[in-house]
Enzyme design. Structure first.
Site, PDB file in Angstrom:
ATOM      1  N   HIS A 318       8.562  -1.191  -1.138  1.00  0.00           N
ATOM      2  CA  HIS A 318       8.901  -0.649  -1.109  1.00  0.00           C
ATOM      3  C   HIS A 318       7.944   0.726   0.111  1.00  0.00           C
ATOM      4  CE1 HIS A 318       3.987  -0.803  -1.557  1.00  0.00           C
ATOM      5  NE2 HIS A 318       4.648  -2.419  -2.211  1.00  0.00           N
ATOM      6  N   CYS A 337       4.698  -7.063  -3.908  1.00  0.00           N
ATOM      7  CA  CYS A 337       5.797  -6.101  -3.865  1.00  0.00           C
ATOM      8  C   CYS A 337       5.836  -6.466  -2.558  1.00  0.00           C
ATOM      9  CB  CYS A 337       5.399  -5.545  -4.792  1.00  0.00           C
ATOM     10  SG  CYS A 337       5.424  -4.957  -6.219  1.00  0.00           S
TER      11      CYS A 337
END
Length: 419
Positions: A318, A337
Site C-alpha cells: 500500500h 505489510c
C-alpha cells in the site's frame, strides 16, 4: 520524533554483524598527481568520471540465473579473500570524512582496497581525500546505507564485519537464490525484505525500483509467493484485531481523543457507529467493536492505494502518508505489510493490461477521492523474499542486514494482518 536517530540506533543494535564488500572492479586510469602523507590529496580524476566505480540502478533482477551465476563467482572471490586472512579492522573513533588525517585513514584505505571499493593505486596515505570519499560512497551504496561519503558509526559497523562472516552470508543466500531459478513469470514483483525494496520485472529486465517500508523485527513481513489481483483506490483502513489490543487500547488510555484525531470510527456488531466515549477502555470491551479509518491520504494508514495480494497472513502492499520513511536507511517500520514508494507508478505498471487505466486515469481517481476497486485483467506474480547477500553481473556484491536473524537462526515469527 527523532525518527532518523532512532533508525540509526536500531540499525547499530540489530545489525552488529553486517558490512559490505565488492569484488572484480577494473583499475582506475593512471593518476597524474600524488600527495605526500599529511597533505590534502586531490586526484585529477573524480568518482563521477569513473563510471565503472559507481553503483547504479541494477537492471538484472535479483531473482534471475544471472544473479545466481554472479553470486557463485562472488563466493569464489570471498573464499580467496578468507584464505589470505581476510581484511583488517578499521579502529573505532570519531567519524572520518574529507580532511581527516591519521593512521585510521590508512586502515580505512586498506579495508576499501580489500573489497574492490578503492583501487590499489590510491591505497596509500593517511589523509581522507576525494577518492577515499568516493570509495566510501560505493561501499555505502552496496550496503544499503545513505551515500554520505563519510564514515559514521553505521558504516564503521559494516566495515568491520569479518570476511568469514560475509562468505557464510553469501553461501546461505545462494541457496535462497537458486530456489527461485525457475520460471517466475513474464511480469513479476519482488519484495526483498532485508533491503526494504521492491522491484518490478518485465521480460527478464528490471522495469522499476521502489524503496519500501517492511515489517518491524517483532512484526515481521512473511516470505511468500502470491499474485497482485486488485487495486483499491482511496481505501478505508480497518484496524486488525491484533492491533486493537497492542496499539489502539493503550493509545486511547493515554489520549481519549486519539480515535477522533485519527479519523477512526467505531462500529458495533450491528454495523452502527458508536462514540468512543461509550467504551470502557480499561477493560477488553474494546475488542468487541470494529474500527475503520476514513479515506484520505493525509491520515489514512494506507494512503491513496492498497494492492491486494491474497495470502494466509492478511498482509498487502500500500501507499503511506508517511513518505519520509523512504529516505531512511532503516525502513523496518510496519506491522507486516509493505509500504511502496512512488506507488502511483507501481500501480500504473500493474494495471498496464487494463484498458483505460494509464497514469492520467490513476491520478484522476485519486484526486476525486472516490472509493473504487479495480481488478487486474492479468494477475501479476508477487514474491516476498529474504535475501541478505547477492552479486550482480558487473561484479558488485551487495549485503544487507539480517534484520530478522534468519541467516543462521531459522525463521522468526510471521506478521499479523496489519500495515
Amino acid at each position: 520524533m527523532g525518527h532518523r536517530n532512532v533508525s540509526r540506533l536500531s540499525r547499530r543494535v540489530f545489525f552488529g554483524a553486517t558490512a559490505l564488500a565488492a569484488f572484480g572492479v577494473a583499475s582506475l586510469a593512471p593518476y597524474a598527481a600524488t600527495a605526500q602523507d599529511g597533505d590534502q590529496a586531490e586526484w585529477p580524476q573524480s568518482y563521477e568520471a569513473s563510471p565503472h566505480m559507481a553503483v547504479g540502478r541494477e537492471s538484472t533482477p535479483i531473482l534471475s540465473p544471472a544473479t545466481v551465476t554472479a553470486t557463485e563467482q562472488a563466493i569464489q572471490n570471498y573464499q580467496n579473500i578468507v584464505a589470505k586472512g581476510g581484511w583488517g579492522q578499521v579502529p573505532p573513533g570519531p567519524d572520518l570524512k574529507i580532511g581527516s588525517k591519521g593512521p585510521r585513514v590508512q586502515a580505512l584505505r586498506d579495508r576499501l582496497v580489500a573489497t574492490g571499493d578503492l583501487d590499489p593505486i590510491a591505497g596509500a596515505g593517511t589523509t581522507y581525500d576525494s577518492f577515499v570519499e568516493a570509495a566510501v560512497k560505493r561501499f555505502q551504496a552496496r550496503n544499503g546505507l545513505s551515500e554520505s561519503g563519510a564514515v559514521n558509526e553505521a558504516t564503521f559497523v559494516e566495515l568491520n564485519v569479518p570476511a568469514e562472516t560475509r562468505l557464510q552470508q553469501l553461501e546461505t543466500n545462494i541457496v535462497r537464490l537458486k530456489a527461485y531459478s525457475g520460471d517466475l513469470g513474464e511480469r513479476f514483483v519482488v519484495v526483498n525484505i532485508p533491503s526494504a525494496s521492491v522491484e518490478t520485472v518485465e521480460n527478464g529486465v528490471v522495469y522499476s525500483h521502489h524503496a519500501a517500508g517492511v515489517g518491524k523485527i517483532d512484526r515481521q513481513s512473511p516470505i511468500m509467493q502470491t499474485h497482485a489481483t486488485e487495486i483499491n483506490f482511496n481505501p478505508f483502513w480497518t484496524v486488525p484485531p491484533s492491533l486493537i489490543k497492542k496499539d489502539l487500547i493503550p493509545k486511547m488510555k493515554d489520549d481519549p481523543n486519539y480515535l477522533t484525531e485519527e479519523k477512526i470510527r467505531v462500529f458495533n456488531k450491528e454495523g452502527q457507529e458508536v462514540p468512543p466515549s461509550s467504551i470502557n477502555w480499561n477493560t477488553t470491551e474494546a475488542t468487541n467493536y470494529k474500527y475503520r479509518q476514513d479515506t484520505g491520504a493525509d491520515l489514512n494508514s494506507l494512503g491513496f492505494v492498497r494492492i491486494n495480494i491474497p495470502n494466509p497472513y492478511g498482509v498487502y502492499m500500500h501507499d503511506t502518508p508517511s513518505k519520509g520513511i523512504f529516505g531512511d536507511d532503516f525502513r523496518f517500520v510496519s506491522s507486516g505489510c509493505v509500504r511502496v514508494q512512488d506507488v502511483r507508478d507501481y500501480v500504473a505498471w500493474l494495471l498496464k493490461d487494463n484498458p483505460g487505466w494509464g497514469r492520467d486515469q490513476i491520478d484522476e481517481v485519486i484526486r476525486s477521492g472516490q472509493r473504487l476497486d479495480v481488478k487486474l485483467t492479468t494477475p501479476v506474480n508477487v514474491y516476498w523474499v529474504y535475501v541478505t547477500a547477492w552479486a550482480t553481473p558487473d561484479g558488485i556484491v551487495q549485503f544487507r542486514p539480517d534484520v530478522y536473524q534468519r541467516d543462521g537462526a531459522g525463521p522468526g515469527p510471521l506478521a499479523s494482518a496489519v500495515p
